[in-house]
Motif scaffolding. Structure first.
Motif, short mmCIF file in Angstrom:
data_model
loop_
_atom_site.label_atom_id
_atom_site.label_comp_id
_atom_site.label_asym_id
_atom_site.label_seq_id
_atom_site.Cartn_x
_atom_site.Cartn_y
_atom_site.Cartn_z
N ASP A 32 8.32 -2.42 1.50
CA ASP A 32 9.77 -2.59 1.41
C ASP A 32 10.37 -3.03 2.74
O ASP A 32 11.37 -3.74 2.78
N GLU A 72 1.94 -9.44 1.90
CA GLU A 72 2.76 -8.35 1.39
C GLU A 72 3.83 -8.86 0.43
O GLU A 72 4.15 -8.21 -0.57
N ARG A 73 4.33 -10.05 0.73
CA ARG A 73 5.31 -10.67 -0.19
C ARG A 73 4.67 -10.89 -1.55
O ARG A 73 5.31 -10.71 -2.59
N ARG A 76 2.27 -9.23 -3.03
CA ARG A 76 1.84 -8.06 -3.79
C ARG A 76 3.01 -7.51 -4.61
O ARG A 76 4.15 -7.50 -4.18
N THR A 77 2.69 -6.97 -5.76
CA THR A 77 3.75 -6.28 -6.52
C THR A 77 4.09 -4.95 -5.86
O THR A 77 5.18 -4.43 -6.00
N ASP A 78 3.10 -4.39 -5.14
CA ASP A 78 3.37 -3.13 -4.43
C ASP A 78 3.50 -3.38 -2.93
O ASP A 78 3.08 -2.56 -2.11
#
Lengths: 371, 371, 371, 371
Positions: C76, C68-69, C71-73
């Motif tokens: 949060d 997840e870190r 990915r650009t998406d």
């Protein structure tokens, strides 16, 4: 203040309300029960008197009225706790004998009799009191004072209900309470409307200080074979413009003694329920709901005058009933205004007018009927 | 199960019920709100859409229906949260566009229109749902199941009431909620009976599974200058022999959102109140009063099916509303019977029949009127 | 305000609190759940993700944090809804990956770990939030504001209790909820004090805005074979001079989720209970008891800020939980102070200090222990 | 059954509890109050006696005991309603005079005196009764019977509390009630623990039928200048393994007379509160919460034996107090077992042991102290 001497007609072995009257008379120590005709059956009357340790037991109310009148230490007042059809004959006998009367509700079996008796009573010097006991509850006195004081503004709505379920099934013959209350020859034809509807109606109009002008009633006998109404759904209109309702039921499963009162005015609303009687819920329009408690800081003079113990120590059904006896004792002892809130003959006639209007409206398919 | 696309008509800035619908649609994650015509004023509509981050904002519902129909990713359903007079025109536009409709109550402004629209809808293939949200409360589903199961025996009495006090004074013009609800041109003439009386009537008949056969209504407009009823005292009769009442008031000082339901049958009685919705009070005749709680050991399948979290963790108004959205999503996704308890067009017509009967009875001085 | 992307660790099939977090995140529409590692068993994790329609499902939290870190998406924030012993390792992984953390309580398994982790977190730039959800209930915010405002005067007494009965019998192995909550290797040794005692303690100190200085605890394991406490009777002392108590029990038969709070000060007293959360009972000394309702006229800014619907329309457990998600979303979107009342790491450490003190006091035969 | 003759020491003008005793003695008609020494000030005693219409008024209790003993129509029993320090001297005088004693709680000012008096009483033939009135409440008798019957299984937890707020401020000198209750020379040093804590402790142990083995107490005097405790937070342990607590407070703002009792066993839980005393909440583990009402279908023999009127007609504080007087009258009239549940000397000693242990534990920083 000397103790008053009390007699009782009805209320023998097994009766509910006779025992209530005796405890109510005892509580504040103003009365001594000394004489009675505790049953229409002489043998039962004497047996009951013996159990109670009653000094003077009579075989008939006529004998009792005559003999008590004749004694120098005769009773000051008599409590009539018989089925409805006997109220007036007994009351008449004692009033004519110069003895004050405390009588159970409803006053009698039909409106015509009630009105005739009211006229007749103009001739008697002694008092006639009707034991609409709930009106003596401190928080009901508080509610009445708040309405009178304008705390609720103009009254728009008043809903009273009195729901029980103890007659949800056909009455068993050995249940004396149920038997006479469902026997039109002894009640006069009214069932729930007479036994509890009159309480609800009295409570509403006592607090409001206004009789309804019209009502529309839908009476039912739900239990098979029942000859009196066991449920009444009633709409009310008042000359002031207020509207309301009375529900009286003895088949409302899950209800014990569910007498409740709600009033809504332009400035505030009130709620009270008999099963938790030491509080009155009040909300000023736009304000926060308040729980006014008996003897608490929100209780006023009217409530405090009929309150015995501090806030948080619950008073109940018997205490309110006892207040009637205390107020009457004080009044008979010469304290002016002591019994000004104790129901009288006019309340009894109003109750009969309520019953009559319910019955007339119901046979007219719930058409509005003037009271 | 794929997420469904939702549109909304009405519900812009400042509206109460639009926000409720959005939260209800969100809760279970089955819906994405993607399009809207959030106000009849285009500028306000677009501004509201921007605040909500809504992808597609339309200036009129007609445009919205046409454009959404044309898109391959058009909305699956639309929620109509406008004043009553716009419900049918908008619903028609979307149903004709092949889009399912969720519509606020009451259905429309008068019974004739409702019946005509119901006939018209026979021609549409898509669904029409009416958001009588209280019927989705777990303990109401429980009550309905208990009545159906005979736990109460034959029903004798059903009393529903819905009391508020927020319209106790003349509505201020800047209060948009109050303004349209007291404007007969937008409500169709009904006030409290339409806004909240229909909820109470629906709730009672939903649980009972029987419409009333007749009613007698006493409608009032207590607030000076008010053009719609703000209080209704209504008696009910049912073909089954049951009797009952509906009280609907927006001038009952001290009441917030006092929707309550009581049912009494030959075998037991029930009590539920909306402000404390996670419990249902049940008493079998001759038994001890029980407090059946949501998700507790006394709750059955019907309640558990619409319950989200364990007993003692209160669910509220939004959760019940969300259940309608969840049930509809499941039904649209092909789950048979998922929405069997979600109110439909027939409930809308029944509500209009109730309003109509109230008005007719009231002008006939509360004479019984058939529904 | 753009929608935020949420991930979840734990909360797979059959979990209670994971579903709660998802509904809470959904309600206000600020979050999209897009990724998860829903179980420590990869196969179960993927199956659960599929049921939820989750786009990205991971086999381990380490993998999830890393990917997840990258990915650009990427997400949060992540919600951690696992047993206690996994909270810190997972939180560390995500904080190091630059992802905000929402974590269930209690923070971890022992105080030393909690303090070390708090020190470590000084180095992280991202936020750590703890979901003491009850603190977000509107009437609790109201209570806190009233205490802060001096409406109660100097606080003398604060009693909090959290009583349940669902662990009154030995936990059945197939009840995953019960199993880990009574397994010291996963809870860290605390039972009721960790699971619910920390909630009660947090609630009391949140409202009071003061930690206790000392406590004396009597912990018990009533159920045979249980290895963690299932009942705790605890006395509290505060530096300000206030005294109080915490009762936490999972064997209090007849209790569902009985979290209650009472505060008594020199000027007034408050009472709140979670099972009926939309009201706060307040009595000024010498005044009349008031029922302050959510969104009613007595509710102030603090309550209104976290209230969604009008008075009388009950909000519940999920709405308060959703407020945490909403406040955090607003804070992450840059709204200063939006999350000022959302519990953080320091609350987590305080909770562990409470658990530690309870355990130390209890082994010292309930001697007072400093917090 | 002949009426018994009652005397009273204390209870003159302005006293609270003297009036309560008189009404309680009156209610069922078994007692006549005929003699008294109503104040320690002779002039006030005689004035109060006159107001009450009391036949025989004495200037000292010693004179009263001597003279009543000498009369053939002397009193059967005396009620002692004075401050604590006078209880034993007065009781001794009457017991030695062959007159039964009803005494207010707590028994005396310290444990040593209590134990010595208990030993002394072995020599007296007449009875000593202690008026822990709450134990005579029908639903408390019901609770005791249910515990004895095993309906709750093995008892794990018992929490009793008695919260008031009437001493939240320094006592005003003209408030006689407050004055002596906060004067260590008359109470013996105990404040809230003696005045109300002993009630709570008695109630808990009466229902449980087991004395606590140990307690840990945190006593406080919150009000500046107060010389007795006004708040007590107490933990309990029982030999059976049960745990519990007593909270007694006279500074718990918002509390009127908040005596509550909760019991949790392996099979079920009970809750009762004095301010709404006609119901007992019972939940069998895994069952539905039940509201057992006085005289309702769930009430058993123990409750029914001390119940006067039908379900739904609330009995209150005075009725329970009157039950003590009735039971004692019946016992003195020779009805075996009539007073088996009326508290006696041993209960008085247990109460003093409780007070003593509280004080010892508190000075030892709340260390556990054996009872």
């Amino acid at each position: 203040m000397r103790k008053l001497k009390l007699g009782m007609v009805g209320g023998g072995d097994g009766a509910f309300i006779g025992a209530v009257h005796r405890m109510a008379a005892n509580l504040d120590g103003h009365w001594d029960l000394v004489a009675g005709c505790l049953s229409s059956t002489a043998e039962k009357a004497h047996r009951s008197a013996e159990v109670l340790g009653l000094a003077r037991s009579y075989s008939s109310f006529e004998e009792m009225a005559a003999r008590e009148r004749a004694r120098t230490d005769g009773i000051d007042a008599v409590s009539i706790v018989t089925p409805n059809h006997m109220h007036i004959p007994i009351a008449r006998a004692f009033l004519q004998a110069g003895i004050h009367v405390l009588c159970d509700k409803p006053l009698t079996t039909d409106l015509a009799q009630a009105e005739a008796f009211a006229a007749e009573c103009e001739n008697y010097e002694h008092h006639f009191f009707l034991t609409h006991n709930y009106s003596a509850t401190p928080m009901i006195r508080q509610a009445k004072a708040m309405v009178a004081n304008g705390d609720l503004g103009d009254i728009r709505l008043i809903h009273a209900e009195y729901l029980q379920d103890w007659l949800s099934r056909p009455a068993e013959p050995e249940n004396a309470q149920a038997a006479w209350r469902t026997d039109p020859s002894r009640t006069g034809g009214a069932g729930a409307i007479g036994d509890i509807g009159t309480h609800a109606y009295h409570l509403a109009t006592f607090v409001l200080n206004e009789q309804a002008s019209h009502l529309a009633a839908d009476l039912n006998s739900f239990v098979e074979g029942r000859k009196v109404d066991d449920n009444a759904n009633i709409l009310l209109r008042f000359g002031s413009g207020a509207r309301g309702s009375i529900f009286a039921s003895q088949v409302a499963t899950g209800s014990e003694n569910g007498l409740k009162l709600r009033i809504h005015g332009t400035k505030g609303g009130l709620f009270w329920e008999q099963e938790n009687p030491n509080q009155l819920i009040f909300t000023a329009l736009g304000g926060v709901e308040q729980r006014i408690t008996r003897a608490g800081s929100g209780a006023g003079d009217a409530a405090n005058a009929v309150s015995r113990i501090p806030a948080g120590h619950p008073e109940g059904y018997l205490e309110a009933f006892a207040t009637l006896y205390r107020d009457i004792a004080c009044a008979l002892a010469g304290k002016t205004d002591a019994a000004k809130d104790v129901p009288r003959l006019s309340d009894g006639v109003a109750g009969m007018r309520f019953i009559h209007a319910c019955q007339q409206s119901s046979v007219a398919n719930s058409a509005w009927h003037a009271l």
